[in-house]
Design a protein around this motif. Structure first.
Motif, PDB file in Angstrom:
ATOM      1  N   PHE A  71       0.817  -1.218   0.000  1.00  0.00           N
ATOM      2  CA  PHE A  71       0.000   0.000   0.000  1.00  0.00           C
ATOM      3  C   PHE A  71       0.848   1.264   0.000  1.00  0.00           C
ATOM      4  O   PHE A  71       0.373   2.336  -0.385  1.00  0.00           O
ATOM      5  CB  PHE A  71      -0.955  -0.008   1.195  1.00  0.00           C
ATOM      6  CG  PHE A  71      -2.157  -0.887   0.995  1.00  0.00           C
ATOM      7  CD1 PHE A  71      -3.085  -0.606  -0.001  1.00  0.00           C
ATOM      8  CD2 PHE A  71      -2.367  -1.997   1.792  1.00  0.00           C
ATOM      9  CE1 PHE A  71      -4.198  -1.416  -0.191  1.00  0.00           C
ATOM     10  CE2 PHE A  71      -3.472  -2.816   1.606  1.00  0.00           C
ATOM     11  CZ  PHE A  71      -4.388  -2.519   0.607  1.00  0.00           C
ATOM     12  N   THR A  91      -0.981   2.186  -6.562  1.00  0.00           N
ATOM     13  CA  THR A  91      -1.448   3.411  -5.929  1.00  0.00           C
ATOM     14  C   THR A  91      -0.882   3.525  -4.518  1.00  0.00           C
ATOM     15  O   THR A  91      -0.903   2.562  -3.745  1.00  0.00           O
ATOM     16  CB  THR A  91      -2.988   3.421  -5.856  1.00  0.00           C
ATOM     17  OG1 THR A  91      -3.509   3.251  -7.175  1.00  0.00           O
ATOM     18  CG2 THR A  91      -3.492   4.725  -5.258  1.00  0.00           C
ATOM     19  N   TYR A  93      -0.903   4.736  -0.669  1.00  0.00           N
ATOM     20  CA  TYR A  93      -1.790   5.115   0.416  1.00  0.00           C
ATOM     21  C   TYR A  93      -0.967   5.416   1.666  1.00  0.00           C
ATOM     22  O   TYR A  93       0.144   4.893   1.828  1.00  0.00           O
ATOM     23  CB  TYR A  93      -2.762   3.972   0.751  1.00  0.00           C
ATOM     24  CG  TYR A  93      -3.735   3.611  -0.337  1.00  0.00           C
ATOM     25  CD1 TYR A  93      -5.025   4.139  -0.350  1.00  0.00           C
ATOM     26  CD2 TYR A  93      -3.373   2.711  -1.343  1.00  0.00           C
ATOM     27  CE1 TYR A  93      -5.933   3.796  -1.335  1.00  0.00           C
ATOM     28  CE2 TYR A  93      -4.273   2.368  -2.344  1.00  0.00           C
ATOM     29  CZ  TYR A  93      -5.547   2.910  -2.333  1.00  0.00           C
ATOM     30  OH  TYR A  93      -6.446   2.571  -3.321  1.00  0.00           O
ATOM     31  N   GLU A 148      -2.477  12.468   1.218  1.00  0.00           N
ATOM     32  CA  GLU A 148      -2.523  11.889  -0.129  1.00  0.00           C
ATOM     33  C   GLU A 148      -3.857  12.169  -0.825  1.00  0.00           C
ATOM     34  O   GLU A 148      -4.090  11.686  -1.929  1.00  0.00           O
ATOM     35  CB  GLU A 148      -2.291  10.379  -0.056  1.00  0.00           C
ATOM     36  CG  GLU A 148      -0.903   9.965   0.370  1.00  0.00           C
ATOM     37  CD  GLU A 148       0.156  10.263  -0.683  1.00  0.00           C
ATOM     38  OE1 GLU A 148      -0.188  10.405  -1.878  1.00  0.00           O
ATOM     39  OE2 GLU A 148       1.338  10.367  -0.304  1.00  0.00           O
ATOM     40  N   GLN A 150      -6.694  10.986  -0.176  1.00  0.00           N
ATOM     41  CA  GLN A 150      -7.499   9.784  -0.340  1.00  0.00           C
ATOM     42  C   GLN A 150      -7.539   9.017   0.980  1.00  0.00           C
ATOM     43  O   GLN A 150      -6.782   9.320   1.903  1.00  0.00           O
ATOM     44  CB  GLN A 150      -6.960   8.894  -1.447  1.00  0.00           C
ATOM     45  CG  GLN A 150      -5.570   8.344  -1.224  1.00  0.00           C
ATOM     46  CD  GLN A 150      -5.112   7.512  -2.408  1.00  0.00           C
ATOM     47  OE1 GLN A 150      -5.879   7.262  -3.329  1.00  0.00           O
ATOM     48  NE2 GLN A 150      -3.875   7.088  -2.390  1.00  0.00           N
ATOM     49  N   VAL A 152      -7.273   6.179   3.968  1.00  0.00           N
ATOM     50  CA  VAL A 152      -6.064   5.575   4.516  1.00  0.00           C
ATOM     51  C   VAL A 152      -6.251   4.080   4.747  1.00  0.00           C
ATOM     52  O   VAL A 152      -7.354   3.551   4.697  1.00  0.00           O
ATOM     53  CB  VAL A 152      -5.656   6.256   5.842  1.00  0.00           C
ATOM     54  CG1 VAL A 152      -5.429   7.741   5.632  1.00  0.00           C
ATOM     55  CG2 VAL A 152      -6.713   6.007   6.930  1.00  0.00           C
TER      56      VAL A 152
END
Length: 532
Positions: A71, A91, A93, A148, A150, A152
């Motif tokens: 992640f 991506t 995270y 970020e 977005q 978590v």
């Protein structure tokens, strides 16, 4: 003579005691590729919260570390692994990871969580305004999500450690549960900011906010798809550890096939789902391959309190270690608690799945391997006899020497000394006392290095104990004084022709008729007959 050190000087080092995926990969340590499980779990859209239960030292922390690196989009660490053929996006995270292992009190748990929160507060360079743990957790989640832009990832390792420590202290256990409910309720209230939650532990306590508040939690502990996520399968042993098993074989002066089978006998046969996928204890395997010696690594590395606390509490009769049945709902759905000994023993690794009946939906549970069986015997016998471990071991050793050398009268005298004064359990019926005495004799024989079998059925009846060694076969029939004693045991051996199935074997054959007086708590009489 093979020069082991020279022959295997280029062998890949093993990650003994290393639970950090990054360290394993950057230091060139051997890694058995589990990244297909990582991708499967990370890409699943059926739930956002998952729980994986496995016994201690079974690779749960390493799996969470691998998830963390995934992640964090550490693609460099995954070169050459299965996930490279599966993942395209990578991506990144923000990952919030909490390790709750080792906490015995609420104070220790609060301190550990506070230190973890402070670590992230320092990383993100802010100071929490509200000092309560719950409020700090909320602020952390919000801060990480904004970084970020977005949601978590939250990873909680060994979530149940503190709950295990207080299972036999109701007052402290309830305080611990209250703390869990209040603190981890944050995971529900702030779920909008969380993409995935992963929990690992040994025992399942579902009456907490982690389970009851998070409505869509997916418990994958008994899921066939994740049966091999922790531990090593037979195929993985062959694929990744072949050279190390070859080194073990050379060091032991045996063949590769013999070494491979010895490893399986000692550390294999854990199963956690209906498909009966067998996995090897990873902690014991790695240590054994490093040392080139098959010792009891897992069982001496700090066993859980469950088994010993249960024995000392006197609340339970001991289970049938060779065959306990549990229905599907109880094994997969019930919580760990002090009243369900078999489930607790399963979750902590002392029992494992041996079979599954699709018709009745029942699991058959038993001890997984010889390492665990020996550990159980060594833990149980001194406690069942209420004697110190040194004197118990000395008497067992003396019994073994005399049994091997054929002095059966002397061997029985040491057994008599060993079991003298055997205390009662809560169930003092004649049947329960006889079963308890039989269990002790079986464990003594096992600790001698023999392979006793109980309740062995033949056409004419069922023998209490059959013990086969390379020197002789021995049949044991045990009777309480109140149940006919020595005469009844001796007659049963003869009348039911217990010796008949063993007459063709080229070994000495002995029968032991034994009487145990429950009032005197003493092995009072015995009769030994040499059949051949």
């Amino acid at each position: 003579m093979v020069d082991i050190k020279e022959k295997y000087k280029d062998i890949q080092p093993l990650p003994c005691g290393v639970q950090d995926f990054e360290i394993i990969r950057t230091n060139g340590l051997l890694y058995a590729d589990k990244t297909d499980y990582v991708y499967k779990l990370a890409s699943d859209r059926n739930s956002f919260c998952y729980f994986l239960g496995r016994p201690r030292r079974f690779g749960k922390s390493l799996f969470l570390s691998t998830l963390e690196c995934y992640f964090n989009a550490r693609k460099d660490l995954f070169e050459g692994l299965k996930i490279m053929d599966l993942e395209q996006k990578w991506t990144k995270y923000e990952v919030l990871r909490f390790d709750l292992s080792g906490c015995k009190t609420i104070e220790e748990l609060e301190d550990k969580i506070s230190n973890s929160l402070r670590f992230y507060e320092d990383r993100y360079e802010y100071e929490a305004k509200d000092k309560t743990l719950g409020a700090r957790f909320i602020t952390l989640i919000h801060t990480a999500a904004k970084l970020e832009q977005q949601r978590v990832i939250v990873l909680i390792d060994e979530y149940d450690s503190a709950l295990q420590q207080t299972m036999y202290n109701e007052e402290e256990h309830e305080k611990m549960r209250d703390f869990y409910r209040s603190f981890f309720a944050v995971l529900k209230s702030e779920s909008h900011y969380i993409f995935k939650i992963f929990l690992t532990g040994i025992m399942k306590f579902t009456q907490l906010s982690l389970f009851s508040v998070l409505n869509n939690i997916s418990i994958i502990s008994a899921n066939d798809e994740y049966a091999g996520v922790c531990g090593f399968t037979h195929e993985e042993l062959q694929k990744y550890f072949r050279r190390h098993v070859e080194r073990l074989a050379d060091a032991s002066d045996i063949t590769y096939e013999q070494a491979f089978q010895s490893v399986l006998d000692r550390y294999d046969s854990y199963s956690f789902s209906k498909n009966l996928t067998k996995v090897i204890n990873p902690y014991s395997l790695l240590n054994a391959l490093v040392d080139c010696e098959l010792n009891n690594y897992w069982t001496i590395s700090g066993s859980t309190k469950v088994l010993m606390d249960t024995i000392d509490s006197g609340e339970h009769q001991m289970p049938n270690w060779d065959c306990e049945y549990m229905d599907k709902l109880s094994l997969e759905g019930n919580d760990a608690n002090r009243k369900n000994l078999v489930l607790s023993l399963y979750q902590t690794g002392y029992l494992t799945i041996k079979d599954y009946d699709k018709e009745t939906q029942d699991y058959k549970l038993a001890v997984p391997n010889s390492e665990v069986k020996e550990a159980i015997s060594r833990l149980l016998i001194p406690r069942l006899l209420e004697k110190d471990e040194i004197s118990v071991n000395n008497n067992i050793g003396s019994f073994r020497r005399n049994f091997i050398h054929g002095d059966m009268k002397k061997a029985m005298e040491f057994l008599q000394t060993l079991v003298a004064g055997t205390p009662y359990s809560q169930d003092n019926t004649a049947k329960a006392i006889e079963e308890r005495f039989q269990f002790i004799v079986v464990q003594v024989l096992f600790l001698c290095g023999f392979k006793p079998q109980t309740e062995v059925s033949i056409a004419t009846g069922r023998m209490d104990i059959v013990c086969k060694t390379k020197w002789r076969n021995a049949i044991f029939e045990l009777k309480m004084t109140s149940n006919g004693g020595l005469d009844a045991a001796s007659e049963q051996i003869k009348d039911r022709s217990y010796a008949a199935p063993f007459l063709t074997e080229d070994k000495e054959l002995l029968t032991f008729a034994i009487e145990f007086d429950s009032e005197k708590k003493l092995l009072t009489r015995w009769k030994i007959e040499k059949i051949k």
